[in-house]
Scaffold this motif. Structure first.
Motif, mmCIF file in Angstrom:
data_model
loop_
_atom_site.group_PDB
_atom_site.id
_atom_site.type_symbol
_atom_site.label_atom_id
_atom_site.label_comp_id
_atom_site.label_asym_id
_atom_site.label_seq_id
_atom_site.Cartn_x
_atom_site.Cartn_y
_atom_site.Cartn_z
ATOM 1 N N GLU A 8 13.256 -57.956 -39.986
ATOM 2 C CA GLU A 8 13.092 -57.286 -41.284
ATOM 3 C C GLU A 8 14.434 -57.046 -41.977
ATOM 4 O OE1 GLU A 8 9.933 -56.612 -42.423
ATOM 5 O OE2 GLU A 8 9.325 -57.689 -40.603
ATOM 6 N N GLY A 9 15.518 -57.586 -41.413
ATOM 7 C CA GLY A 9 16.827 -57.477 -42.050
ATOM 8 C C GLY A 9 17.609 -56.221 -41.724
ATOM 9 N N TYR A 10 17.153 -55.461 -40.715
ATOM 10 C CA TYR A 10 17.856 -54.227 -40.348
ATOM 11 C C TYR A 10 18.965 -54.508 -39.343
ATOM 12 C CZ TYR A 10 13.981 -51.738 -42.541
ATOM 13 O OH TYR A 10 13.060 -51.270 -43.434
ATOM 14 N N PHE A 11 20.023 -53.710 -39.421
ATOM 15 C CA PHE A 11 21.124 -53.812 -38.458
ATOM 16 C C PHE A 11 21.762 -52.446 -38.260
ATOM 17 C CE2 PHE A 11 23.152 -54.131 -42.529
ATOM 18 C CZ PHE A 11 24.409 -53.558 -42.378
ATOM 19 N N PHE A 12 22.438 -52.298 -37.140
ATOM 20 C CA PHE A 12 23.157 -51.059 -36.827
ATOM 21 C C PHE A 12 24.562 -51.180 -37.397
ATOM 22 C CE2 PHE A 12 25.528 -48.009 -34.343
ATOM 23 C CZ PHE A 12 24.621 -47.019 -34.017
ATOM 24 N N PRO A 13 24.923 -50.382 -38.408
ATOM 25 C CA PRO A 13 26.249 -50.527 -39.017
ATOM 26 C C PRO A 13 27.352 -49.978 -38.122
ATOM 27 C CG PRO A 13 25.052 -48.737 -40.063
ATOM 28 C CD PRO A 13 24.102 -49.352 -39.063
ATOM 29 N N ALA A 14 28.550 -50.434 -38.370
ATOM 30 C CA ALA A 14 29.709 -49.922 -37.623
ATOM 31 C C ALA A 14 29.894 -48.445 -37.912
ATOM 32 C CB ALA A 14 30.963 -50.695 -38.013
ATOM 33 N N GLU A 15 30.571 -47.767 -37.007
ATOM 34 C CA GLU A 15 30.732 -46.316 -37.131
ATOM 35 C C GLU A 15 31.557 -45.928 -38.355
ATOM 36 O OE1 GLU A 15 32.442 -42.964 -34.121
ATOM 37 O OE2 GLU A 15 31.020 -44.402 -33.275
ATOM 38 N N TRP A 16 32.407 -46.826 -38.822
ATOM 39 C CA TRP A 16 33.232 -46.495 -39.993
ATOM 40 C C TRP A 16 32.467 -46.683 -41.306
ATOM 41 C CZ3 TRP A 16 34.537 -50.369 -36.462
ATOM 42 C CH2 TRP A 16 34.252 -51.677 -36.852
ATOM 43 N N HIS A 17 31.274 -47.255 -41.268
ATOM 44 C CA HIS A 17 30.396 -47.279 -42.446
ATOM 45 C C HIS A 17 30.171 -45.835 -42.900
ATOM 46 C CE1 HIS A 17 26.917 -48.940 -44.809
ATOM 47 N NE2 HIS A 17 26.515 -47.688 -44.697
ATOM 48 N N LYS A 18 30.138 -45.615 -44.198
ATOM 49 C CA LYS A 18 30.019 -44.239 -44.699
ATOM 50 C C LYS A 18 28.770 -43.561 -44.135
ATOM 51 C CE LYS A 18 30.337 -41.366 -48.821
ATOM 52 N NZ LYS A 18 30.361 -41.297 -50.289
ATOM 53 N N HIS A 19 28.933 -42.306 -43.708
ATOM 54 C CA HIS A 19 27.833 -41.545 -43.132
ATOM 55 C C HIS A 19 27.148 -40.668 -44.183
ATOM 56 C CE1 HIS A 19 30.211 -41.330 -39.032
ATOM 57 N NE2 HIS A 19 29.998 -42.565 -39.445
ATOM 58 N N ARG A 20 25.837 -40.505 -44.039
ATOM 59 C CA ARG A 20 25.149 -39.406 -44.726
ATOM 60 C C ARG A 20 25.339 -38.126 -43.945
ATOM 61 N NH1 ARG A 20 20.953 -35.854 -45.037
ATOM 62 N NH2 ARG A 20 20.331 -36.304 -42.883
ATOM 63 N N ALA A 21 25.313 -38.258 -42.604
ATOM 64 C CA ALA A 21 25.371 -37.071 -41.753
ATOM 65 C C ALA A 21 25.800 -37.469 -40.350
ATOM 66 C CB ALA A 21 24.011 -36.378 -41.691
ATOM 67 N N THR A 22 26.166 -36.460 -39.570
ATOM 68 C CA THR A 22 26.334 -36.588 -38.126
ATOM 69 C C THR A 22 25.278 -35.717 -37.459
ATOM 70 O OG1 THR A 22 28.710 -37.058 -38.182
ATOM 71 C CG2 THR A 22 27.848 -36.053 -36.173
#
Length: 347
Positions: A8-22
């Protein structure tokens, strides 16, 4: 074809990708920090203060009494409570990297974010009970009204590290350990990584560091800092029991090739001197840093190599502040800042 997230085109982004939250799970288990639980809240709240400067912090909390205690500790530390959201999600323990939700994204989808709920068995059934922790990703999915996928195998967030461009690093000592998924062979585990994390390539290292009760999590040894570069810890003392396994891993990294055929750029991080408490060697490592929007938070150990590690990581992250927070009490729980946290990416 089964409806895998990757399809479905989903992937786990790298940790440096901007976060909404922790996401965090507030510590409350005395057995994880025997004799030291009360002493971890001050550095833990320093950690929250550092990351909440640049993003929301979502905290799974056991009950109302613990929530009141948490608010007290956060207030004492000067944390802006406007940046904190509590969720009534009871937990057994605090290691949100391993039991928390794995967020995948597909910005072009009309459902741009989904959650993977991997199975969780407390690192090979070492620390029961863990049923509450195992349920956290599903509770988060309900709270955020996001779809949840169930791979139905054991997988911990600390056992994998991503470059956001199709590659994932892991270790044979953890993912191939018979206490996780004894019914699966290596190629079957790789297939789960491809299908549920949306990666194209699995890069295998060997053993973890001494004292790591997770059987060798990657987040204590080698981390991506951009799509083509890793930092990896090395032990300079040939008489230290970490010397050989870390050298072996360094040599494996030198042999690896990324999807484009290029070698990894490798930056070496020192190890602190052995941190021992009550006769037990603890898994103290500078690689257990957490990349947040506002800062990279690095565990320090009152060691002569603390500043050297901070200087190296400052060079690695020129656009982020690098903050060292004393982890000497936290590491008695056998993990540090990365083990305690899980990022939720922004779309």
């Amino acid at each position: 074809m089964m409806n895998f997230p990757k399809n479905e085109g989903y992937f786990f982004p790298a940790e440096w990708h901007k976060h909404r939250a922790t996401w965090l799970s507030w510590p409350h288990k005395e057995a994880s920090w025997p004799g030291k639980l009360s002493s971890i809240y001050q550095p833990y709240c320093q950690f929250i203060k550092a990351i909440s400067a640049g993003e929301m912090v979502c905290i799974n909390i056991l009950n109302e009494k613990l929530k009141q205690e948490a608010v007290y500790h956060l207030t004492e530390a000067g944390v802006n409570l406007q940046q904190i959201v509590f969720y009534d999600h009871p937990t057994d323990d605090a290691w949100c990297r391993d039991h928390g939700p794995a967020f995948l994204i597909n910005p072009s989808s009309n459902i741009p974010k989904v959650i993977i709920d991997w199975g969780y068995n407390a690192w090979g059934n070492k620390y029961p009970p863990y049923a509450l922790d195992d349920n956290i990703p599903t509770l988060v999915g309900k709270a955020l009204n996001q779809p949840v996928f169930y791979p139905n195998i054991i997988m911990e967030g600390g056992s994998v590290d991503f470059n956001g461009a199709g590659s994932v690093l892991t270790t044979t000592s953890c993912l191939l350990n018979p206490n996780r998924n004894p019914h699966l062979k290596q190629h079957q585990i790789e297939a789960h990584l491809y299908n549920y994390y949306g990666v194209e390539q699995v890069l295998w290292l060997g053993d973890g560091i001494v004292g790591d009760d997770t059987d060798g999590h990657i987040d204590d040894i080698t981390r991506f800092i951009n799509e083509t570069t890793v930092v990896t810890v090395i032990e300079e003392n040939k008489n230290d029991e970490n010397y050989a396994p870390l050298l072996d891993n360094l040599n494996l990294l030198k042999e690896m090739r990324l999807l484009n055929g290029k070698q990894l750029d490798i930056i070496e991080l020192p190890m602190p001197a052995a941190v021992v408490h009550e006769g037990q060697r603890l898994p103290a490592s500078y690689a257990n840093f957490y990349i947040s929007n506002a800062a990279v938070v690095v565990p320090t150990y009152r060691d002569k190599n603390d500043q050297k590690a901070l200087d190296i990581l400052t060079d690695c992250f020129p656009s982020r502040k690098v903050i060292g927070i004393d982890s000497t009490d936290i590491i008695w729980g056998l993990g540090s800042w990365h083990c305690l946290s899980q990022q939720e990416p922004e779309i």
